[in-house]
Design a protein around this motif. Structure first.
Motif, PDB file in Angstrom:
ATOM      1  N   ASN A   4       2.994   9.867  -1.520  1.00 26.22           N
ATOM      2  CA  ASN A   4       4.187  10.136  -0.705  1.00 26.22           C
ATOM      3  C   ASN A   4       4.112   9.464   0.658  1.00 26.22           C
ATOM      4  OD1 ASN A   4       5.363  11.677  -2.729  1.00 26.22           O
ATOM      5  ND2 ASN A   4       4.397  13.555  -2.016  1.00 26.22           N
ATOM      6  N   THR A   5       2.930   9.461   1.260  1.00 27.68           N
ATOM      7  CA  THR A   5       2.748   8.834   2.568  1.00 27.68           C
ATOM      8  C   THR A   5       3.004   7.333   2.495  1.00 27.68           C
ATOM      9  OG1 THR A   5       1.197  10.544   3.258  1.00 27.68           O
ATOM     10  CG2 THR A   5       1.094   8.451   4.443  1.00 27.68           C
ATOM     11  N   LEU A   6       2.491   6.686   1.455  1.00 27.12           N
ATOM     12  CA  LEU A   6       2.692   5.239   1.308  1.00 27.12           C
ATOM     13  C   LEU A   6       4.142   4.891   1.017  1.00 27.12           C
ATOM     14  CD1 LEU A   6      -0.548   4.187  -0.588  1.00 27.12           C
ATOM     15  CD2 LEU A   6       0.029   3.799   1.817  1.00 27.12           C
ATOM     16  N   ILE A   7       4.807   5.685   0.200  1.00 27.09           N
ATOM     17  CA  ILE A   7       6.232   5.446  -0.050  1.00 27.09           C
ATOM     18  C   ILE A   7       7.013   5.577   1.248  1.00 27.09           C
ATOM     19  CG2 ILE A   7       8.304   6.441  -1.126  1.00 27.09           C
ATOM     20  CD1 ILE A   7       6.521   7.009  -3.592  1.00 27.09           C
ATOM     21  N   ASN A   8       6.735   6.612   2.002  1.00 21.38           N
ATOM     22  CA  ASN A   8       7.427   6.791   3.282  1.00 21.38           C
ATOM     23  C   ASN A   8       7.138   5.646   4.247  1.00 21.38           C
ATOM     24  OD1 ASN A   8       8.905   9.131   2.760  1.00 21.38           O
ATOM     25  ND2 ASN A   8       7.160  10.448   3.233  1.00 21.38           N
ATOM     26  N   ALA A   9       5.902   5.174   4.273  1.00 15.29           N
ATOM     27  CA  ALA A   9       5.526   4.110   5.207  1.00 15.29           C
ATOM     28  C   ALA A   9       6.084   2.752   4.788  1.00 15.29           C
ATOM     29  CB  ALA A   9       4.013   4.032   5.339  1.00 15.29           C
ATOM     30  N   THR A  10       6.096   2.456   3.498  1.00 12.05           N
ATOM     31  CA  THR A  10       6.513   1.127   3.058  1.00 12.05           C
ATOM     32  C   THR A  10       7.994   1.009   2.740  1.00 12.05           C
ATOM     33  OG1 THR A  10       5.899   1.616   0.756  1.00 12.05           O
ATOM     34  CG2 THR A  10       4.223   0.566   2.145  1.00 12.05           C
ATOM     35  N   LEU A  11       8.646   2.120   2.417  1.00 11.38           N
ATOM     36  CA  LEU A  11      10.047   2.036   1.997  1.00 11.38           C
ATOM     37  C   LEU A  11      11.013   2.824   2.877  1.00 11.38           C
ATOM     38  CD1 LEU A  11       9.504   2.407  -1.863  1.00 11.38           C
ATOM     39  CD2 LEU A  11       9.765   0.295  -0.520  1.00 11.38           C
ATOM     40  N   ARG A  12      10.492   3.693   3.722  1.00 11.82           N
ATOM     41  CA  ARG A  12      11.386   4.556   4.478  1.00 11.82           C
ATOM     42  C   ARG A  12      11.175   4.457   5.987  1.00 11.82           C
ATOM     43  NH1 ARG A  12      11.557  10.002   3.437  1.00 11.82           N
ATOM     44  NH2 ARG A  12      13.802   9.908   3.640  1.00 11.82           N
ATOM     45  N   GLY A  24      -4.252   5.389   9.721  1.00 15.35           N
ATOM     46  CA  GLY A  24      -5.471   5.885   9.102  1.00 15.35           C
ATOM     47  C   GLY A  24      -6.507   6.217  10.164  1.00 15.35           C
ATOM     48  N   GLY A  25      -7.598   6.754   9.745  1.00 15.47           N
ATOM     49  CA  GLY A  25      -8.664   7.118  10.671  1.00 15.47           C
ATOM     50  C   GLY A  25      -9.937   7.394   9.913  1.00 15.47           C
ATOM     51  N   ALA A  26     -10.626   8.416  10.329  1.00 15.57           N
ATOM     52  CA  ALA A  26     -11.885   8.783   9.695  1.00 15.57           C
ATOM     53  C   ALA A  26     -11.673   9.089   8.215  1.00 15.57           C
ATOM     54  CB  ALA A  26     -12.490   9.988  10.400  1.00 15.57           C
ATOM     55  N   VAL A  27     -12.672   8.753   7.412  1.00 15.21           N
ATOM     56  CA  VAL A  27     -12.638   9.012   5.981  1.00 15.21           C
ATOM     57  C   VAL A  27     -13.951   9.694   5.606  1.00 15.21           C
ATOM     58  CG1 VAL A  27     -12.550   7.965   3.683  1.00 15.21           C
ATOM     59  CG2 VAL A  27     -11.162   7.024   5.536  1.00 15.21           C
ATOM     60  N   TYR A  28     -13.835  10.768   4.818  1.00 16.70           N
ATOM     61  CA  TYR A  28     -14.995  11.551   4.408  1.00 16.70           C
ATOM     62  C   TYR A  28     -15.074  11.621   2.891  1.00 16.70           C
ATOM     63  CZ  TYR A  28     -15.142  12.919   9.263  1.00 16.70           C
ATOM     64  OH  TYR A  28     -15.220  12.887  10.631  1.00 16.70           O
ATOM     65  N   VAL A  29     -16.285  11.535   2.364  1.00 18.26           N
ATOM     66  CA  VAL A  29     -16.523  11.634   0.932  1.00 18.26           C
ATOM     67  C   VAL A  29     -16.813  13.091   0.594  1.00 18.26           C
ATOM     68  CG1 VAL A  29     -17.924  10.829  -1.009  1.00 18.26           C
ATOM     69  CG2 VAL A  29     -17.481   9.300   0.935  1.00 18.26           C
ATOM     70  N   LEU A  53     -11.993  11.122  -1.494  1.00 16.54           N
ATOM     71  CA  LEU A  53     -11.979  10.740  -0.080  1.00 16.54           C
ATOM     72  C   LEU A  53     -10.924  11.575   0.632  1.00 16.54           C
ATOM     73  CD1 LEU A  53     -12.211   6.856  -0.351  1.00 16.54           C
ATOM     74  CD2 LEU A  53     -14.061   8.513  -0.068  1.00 16.54           C
ATOM     75  N   PHE A  54     -11.290  12.092   1.793  1.00 14.84           N
ATOM     76  CA  PHE A  54     -10.407  12.921   2.607  1.00 14.84           C
ATOM     77  C   PHE A  54     -10.270  12.324   3.997  1.00 14.84           C
ATOM     78  CE2 PHE A  54     -11.281  15.921  -0.683  1.00 14.84           C
ATOM     79  CZ  PHE A  54     -10.261  16.863  -0.635  1.00 14.84           C
ATOM     80  N   ASP A  55      -9.238  12.750   4.706  1.00 17.86           N
ATOM     81  CA  ASP A  55      -9.033  12.294   6.080  1.00 17.86           C
ATOM     82  C   ASP A  55      -9.601  13.272   7.107  1.00 17.86           C
ATOM     83  OD1 ASP A  55      -7.157  14.331   5.986  1.00 17.86           O
ATOM     84  OD2 ASP A  55      -5.424  13.036   6.306  1.00 17.86           O
ATOM     85  N   ALA A  56     -10.401  14.236   6.669  1.00 16.79           N
ATOM     86  CA  ALA A  56     -11.025  15.202   7.586  1.00 16.79           C
ATOM     87  C   ALA A  56     -12.311  15.723   6.965  1.00 16.79           C
ATOM     88  CB  ALA A  56     -10.078  16.364   7.861  1.00 16.79           C
ATOM     89  N   GLN A  57     -13.242  16.159   7.816  1.00 16.01           N
ATOM     90  CA  GLN A  57     -14.507  16.687   7.318  1.00 16.01           C
ATOM     91  C   GLN A  57     -14.331  18.051   6.646  1.00 16.01           C
ATOM     92  OE1 GLN A  57     -17.792  17.065  10.100  1.00 16.01           O
ATOM     93  NE2 GLN A  57     -19.163  16.439   8.473  1.00 16.01           N
ATOM     94  N   THR A  58     -13.386  18.821   7.121  1.00 20.83           N
ATOM     95  CA  THR A  58     -13.033  20.083   6.466  1.00 20.83           C
ATOM     96  C   THR A  58     -11.520  20.110   6.316  1.00 20.83           C
ATOM     97  OG1 THR A  58     -12.893  21.271   8.563  1.00 20.83           O
ATOM     98  CG2 THR A  58     -15.012  21.327   7.426  1.00 20.83           C
ATOM     99  N   ALA A  59     -11.053  20.755   5.269  1.00 17.61           N
ATOM    100  CA  ALA A  59      -9.617  20.820   4.975  1.00 17.61           C
ATOM    101  C   ALA A  59      -9.072  19.391   4.907  1.00 17.61           C
ATOM    102  CB  ALA A  59      -8.886  21.686   5.981  1.00 17.61           C
ATOM    103  N   GLY A  60      -8.004  19.074   5.623  1.00 19.31           N
ATOM    104  CA  GLY A  60      -7.444  17.732   5.632  1.00 19.31           C
ATOM    105  C   GLY A  60      -6.702  17.386   4.355  1.00 19.31           C
ATOM    106  N   ASN A  61      -6.424  16.104   4.206  1.00 16.59           N
ATOM    107  CA  ASN A  61      -5.656  15.586   3.072  1.00 16.59           C
ATOM    108  C   ASN A  61      -6.544  14.726   2.188  1.00 16.59           C
ATOM    109  OD1 ASN A  61      -2.902  16.427   3.984  1.00 16.59           O
ATOM    110  ND2 ASN A  61      -3.474  15.141   5.715  1.00 16.59           N
ATOM    111  N   MET A  62      -6.503  14.983   0.899  1.00 10.09           N
ATOM    112  CA  MET A  62      -7.205  14.127  -0.038  1.00 10.09           C
ATOM    113  C   MET A  62      -6.424  12.818  -0.140  1.00 10.09           C
ATOM    114  SD  MET A  62      -8.428  14.769  -3.974  1.00 10.09           S
ATOM    115  CE  MET A  62      -6.766  14.845  -4.621  1.00 10.09           C
ATOM    116  N   LEU A  63      -7.151  11.700  -0.150  1.00 11.31           N
ATOM    117  CA  LEU A  63      -6.534  10.386  -0.250  1.00 11.31           C
ATOM    118  C   LEU A  63      -6.692   9.803  -1.650  1.00 11.31           C
ATOM    119  CD1 LEU A  63      -7.890   9.028   3.158  1.00 11.31           C
ATOM    120  CD2 LEU A  63      -5.653  10.080   2.704  1.00 11.31           C
TER     121      LEU A  63
END
Length: 134
Positions: free
Chosen positions: A10-18, A24-29, A95-105
Motif C-alpha cells: 500500500n505504501t509503494l502504491i501510494n508513493a508511486t501512483l498517488r 525509509g530509515g532503519a531496518v531490523y531483521v 524486515l521491519f522499520d522498527a526494533q519493536t512493533a513498527g511495520n513489517m516490510l
C-alpha cells in the motif's frame, strides 16, 4: 524469494501512483516461528534474550547492497543473541522499520528451518538475506 507486506504494498502504491511520500530509515531483521504472512499475523520468536537485529551499522543505506536487476541482499553479517529460554524452531524471517512493533516490510521462509537450543546463536552471513522485486 521475499514477499511484500500489505503495509509496504500500500505504501509503494501510494508513493508511486498517488503522489504520497515515503522515507525509509532503519531496518531490523526479525525471526518467526510461523509464517508472518503479508498481513504480519505470524508468531515472532519469543525468548527473553531475543531482540530484532539492525540490518545496518551507521546509516540505513549500508545494510543492503545496491540493487541490481531488482535484487539486493544483506551487506553485513547479522547475528542474534543466544537463545536462553528453551528450544525453538525458526521458520521465517522478516524486515521491519522498527526494533519493536513498527511495520513489517518484507518476509520470507528460511531456506532451511533452524531448531535452536539454549545457547545456540542464529546468524545470517553477508548475502544470505535476499530481497527480490519482480
Amino acid at each position: 524469494m521475499s514477499a511484500f507486506s500489505d503495509y509496504l504494498e500500500n505504501t509503494l502504491i501510494n508513493a508511486t501512483l498517488r503522489g504520497a511520500t515515503y522515507t525509509g530509515g532503519a531496518v531490523y531483521v526479525a525471526l518467526f516461528t510461523t509464517d508472518p504472512t503479508d498481513a504480519g499475523t505470524g508468531a515472532e520468536l519469543l525468548d527473553s534474550a531475543y531482540v530484532r537485529q539492525r540490518a545496518h551499522t551507521t546509516v540505513a543505506s549500508d545494510g543492503f547492497t545496491v540493487p541490481a536487476n531488482g535484487v539486493t541482499s544483506n551487506a553485513r553479517n547479522i547475528v542474534f543473541p543466544a537463545i536462553v529460554d528453551g528450544q525453538v524452531t525458526v521458520t521465517h524471517w522478516a524486515l521491519f522499520d522498527a526494533q519493536t512493533a513498527g511495520n513489517m516490510l518484507y518476509h520470507a521462509p528460511m531456506l532451511n528451518e533452524k531448531t535452536l537450543d539454549p545457547t545456540d546463536v542464529i546468524s545470517f552471513p553477508i548475502g544470505s538475506l535476499s530481497i527480490t522485486l519482480a
